[in-house]
Design a protein around this motif. Structure first.
Motif, PDB file in Angstrom:
ATOM      1  N   ALA A   1       4.021  -1.637 -11.559  1.00 23.46           N
ATOM      2  CA  ALA A   1       4.439  -2.000 -10.197  1.00 23.46           C
ATOM      3  C   ALA A   1       5.803  -1.424  -9.860  1.00 23.46           C
ATOM      4  O   ALA A   1       6.669  -2.093  -9.305  1.00 23.46           O
ATOM      5  N   GLY A   2       5.994  -0.158 -10.202  1.00 24.94           N
ATOM      6  CA  GLY A   2       7.248   0.517  -9.890  1.00 24.94           C
ATOM      7  C   GLY A   2       8.430  -0.052 -10.629  1.00 24.94           C
ATOM      8  O   GLY A   2       9.571   0.062 -10.165  1.00 24.94           O
ATOM      9  N   GLY A   3       8.180  -0.658 -11.803  1.00 23.96           N
ATOM     10  CA  GLY A   3       9.252  -1.216 -12.606  1.00 23.96           C
ATOM     11  C   GLY A   3       9.435  -2.709 -12.456  1.00 23.96           C
ATOM     12  O   GLY A   3      10.266  -3.301 -13.149  1.00 23.96           O
TER      13      GLY A   3
ATOM     14  N   GLY B   1       1.667  -5.512 -12.452  1.00 20.48           N
ATOM     15  CA  GLY B   1       1.570  -4.063 -12.432  1.00 20.48           C
ATOM     16  C   GLY B   1       0.547  -3.522 -13.402  1.00 20.48           C
ATOM     17  O   GLY B   1      -0.019  -4.245 -14.226  1.00 20.48           O
ATOM     18  N   MET B   2       0.294  -2.211 -13.300  1.00 20.81           N
ATOM     19  CA  MET B   2      -0.684  -1.524 -14.143  1.00 20.81           C
ATOM     20  C   MET B   2      -0.112  -0.195 -14.612  1.00 20.81           C
ATOM     21  O   MET B   2       0.877   0.294 -14.054  1.00 20.81           O
ATOM     22  N   ASN B   3      -0.750   0.378 -15.619  1.00 18.61           N
ATOM     23  CA  ASN B   3      -0.352   1.676 -16.155  1.00 18.61           C
ATOM     24  C   ASN B   3      -1.617   2.467 -16.451  1.00 18.61           C
ATOM     25  O   ASN B   3      -2.281   2.245 -17.450  1.00 18.61           O
ATOM     26  N   LEU B   4      -1.980   3.355 -15.536  1.00 20.89           N
ATOM     27  CA  LEU B   4      -3.190   4.164 -15.598  1.00 20.89           C
ATOM     28  C   LEU B   4      -4.452   3.306 -15.743  1.00 20.89           C
ATOM     29  O   LEU B   4      -5.154   3.366 -16.751  1.00 20.89           O
ATOM     30  N   PRO B   5      -4.764   2.497 -14.752  1.00 20.16           N
ATOM     31  CA  PRO B   5      -6.046   1.780 -14.783  1.00 20.16           C
ATOM     32  C   PRO B   5      -7.204   2.761 -14.688  1.00 20.16           C
ATOM     33  O   PRO B   5      -7.091   3.806 -14.049  1.00 20.16           O
TER      34      PRO B   5
ATOM     35  N   GLY C   1       0.776  -1.228   0.000  1.00 22.25           N
ATOM     36  CA  GLY C   1       0.000   0.000   0.000  1.00 22.25           C
ATOM     37  C   GLY C   1       0.806   1.274   0.000  1.00 22.25           C
ATOM     38  O   GLY C   1       0.227   2.360  -0.038  1.00 22.25           O
ATOM     39  N   THR C   2       2.148   1.193   0.031  1.00 18.87           N
ATOM     40  CA  THR C   2       2.975   2.401   0.041  1.00 18.87           C
ATOM     41  C   THR C   2       3.829   2.544  -1.206  1.00 18.87           C
ATOM     42  O   THR C   2       4.652   3.442  -1.292  1.00 18.87           O
ATOM     43  N   SER C   3       3.644   1.651  -2.187  1.00 16.39           N
ATOM     44  CA  SER C   3       4.413   1.697  -3.434  1.00 16.39           C
ATOM     45  C   SER C   3       3.591   2.335  -4.538  1.00 16.39           C
ATOM     46  O   SER C   3       2.359   2.312  -4.520  1.00 16.39           O
ATOM     47  N   GLU C   4       4.287   2.927  -5.508  1.00 13.87           N
ATOM     48  CA  GLU C   4       3.605   3.488  -6.667  1.00 13.87           C
ATOM     49  C   GLU C   4       4.530   3.383  -7.874  1.00 13.87           C
ATOM     50  O   GLU C   4       5.659   2.929  -7.769  1.00 13.87           O
ATOM     51  N   GLY C   5       4.017   3.803  -9.030  1.00 18.19           N
ATOM     52  CA  GLY C   5       4.797   3.757 -10.256  1.00 18.19           C
ATOM     53  C   GLY C   5       4.207   2.801 -11.268  1.00 18.19           C
ATOM     54  O   GLY C   5       3.539   1.821 -10.926  1.00 18.19           O
ATOM     55  N   ARG C   6       4.450   3.106 -12.542  1.00 14.86           N
ATOM     56  CA  ARG C   6       3.944   2.259 -13.615  1.00 14.86           C
ATOM     57  C   ARG C   6       4.535   0.856 -13.522  1.00 14.86           C
ATOM     58  O   ARG C   6       5.678   0.674 -13.133  1.00 14.86           O
TER      59      ARG C   6
END
Length: 377
Positions: A89-91, A97-101, A82-87
């Motif tokens: 899954a942060g690389g 991971g996702m990219n602008l769901p 819950g504290t990670s971000e980035g396209r």
């Protein structure tokens, strides 16, 4: 606060996301399970709230409808925690991971996510109960690691380019294939990977992808189809770029002109409100549309409001004005947060909504939150 004269008894109940001390609802520098960054999609039913936390490239899930402001989500997908971000899954990669769901929904117990900038639809056979679960099905790409527009080849009935929205209507599964300026339909429901759509709506063929078919706006074209809703015998598409909602009844079996238009006076107009009449029957970039129990909701995004009809308009052209407006003092106003401080009943660029009985969840993107409204009986 809004009055019943315009809101029809709808009231904001629960604030999910960033609080707004001093008037701005800003995201945290680091994400949490409680805050969001530019959410663009939301789904609500009796058992779940699901949010496309688009700016953080993740999906948040609440099991049960949250009852308190800033209530943390129970599950995060698209990130390891819950504290990670980035396209992607942060690389770590697109497998989890996702990219602008954007579009999200629970359909028949399955969770579906439009992973728009990865040009695919993700399906979980059950709504996940824990974080960082990989999807069971990937549609629009050859495998879970592929992320190219149109799967890296020519546009076809089995490829996607920026799919922003979808809906399951009766036996048919519909996808707003936004970047290809069309809507795809599968008559047999959610398809198997690689299965081509049997309905291509808005283009003369499966390989065409021109804006408004490369012609003037008309009843069989889209500029920016973004969301889909309807019923067993009704299909509604929010054609945001042409500032309108198009309707087909019954569902089209192939490329066909719409039967009705809402937000424009005819099928050949694409006027952008507020440069037309100031009223409840004109839109400016309507990015979301919802229909439930005969009640219609439209997110009139660039006018910072949601319009509600107690019954679906029956007029084929133009439609009657909305019965209610949320987040503005009247039908002629359109300011971001009413040109004032962020409040419980204001909006700034609402990109997504989900209507379920007497509940309405709004993805209030510019305020980095989701607001759950309820209608007093």
């Amino acid at each position: 606060m809004l009055t019943d004269e315009h809101s029809g008894g709808w009231e904001p109940r629960t604030w999910l996301g960033a609080p707004a001390p001093g008037g701005l609802a800003l995201p945290q520098a680091s994400p949490s399970m409680a805050w969001m960054y530019s959410p663009r999609g939301v789904f609500i039913d009796d058992s779940h709230v699901v949010v496309a936390d688009s700016g953080n490239h993740r999906v948040l899930i609440w099991h049960g409808v949250p009852e308190s402001d800033e209530q943390p989500a129970d599950v995060v997908l698209g990130q390891p925690d819950g504290t990670s971000e980035g396209r992607a899954a942060g690389g770590r990669g697109p497998e989890r991971g996702m990219n602008l769901p954007t579009g999200v929904a629970v359909v028949g117990g399955r969770l579906i996510v439009a992973d728009a900038w990865h040009h695919r639809i993700l399906v979980w056979d059950e709504v996940p109960q824990r974080n960082d679960v990989a999807p069971d099905v990937v549609l629009g790409q050859p495998d879970s690691s592929a992320v190219q527009p149109n799967a890296g080849r020519e546009c076809s009935a089995s490829t996607l380019y920026w799919p922003f929205g979808f809906a399951m209507l009766g036996p048919r599964f519909w996808v707003a294939d936004t970047g290809n300026r069309r809507v795809l339909g599968w008559s047999g429901g959610i398809p198997e990977p690689g299965e081509p759509a049997d309905i291509v709506l808005g283009q003369p063929g499966e390989h065409a992808r021109g804006e408004n078919r490369g012609e003037a706006v008309g009843p069989a074209s889209f500029r920016w189809p973004h969301a889909v809703t309807g019923a067993d015998e009704l299909l509604l598409v929010a054609d945001a770029g042409d500032h309108r909602v198009l309707g087909w009844s019954p569902h089209p079996g192939g490329d066909a002109p719409a039967d009705s238009v809402l937000g424009q006076q005819d099928f050949s107009s694409a006027d952008e409100w507020p440069y037309g009449p100031h009223s409840g029957d004109r839109f400016r970039f309507p990015y979301a549309v919802g229909l439930d129990q005969g009640r219609l909701a439209v997110a009139d995004t660039a006018n910072n409001r949601v319009l509600l009809w107690d019954e679906l308009p029956s007029e084929p052209l133009g439609g009657r004005p909305a019965d209610h407006v949320l987040a503005q003092p009247d039908f002629s106003s359109n300011g971001e947060n009413r040109w004032a401080l962020v409040g419980r009943d204001t909006l700034c660029w609402p990109y997504g909504l989900s209507l379920h009985g007497d509940r309405l969840a709004i993805a209030d993107s510019g305020n980095n939150r989701v607001m759950v409204w309820e209608r007093r009986r």
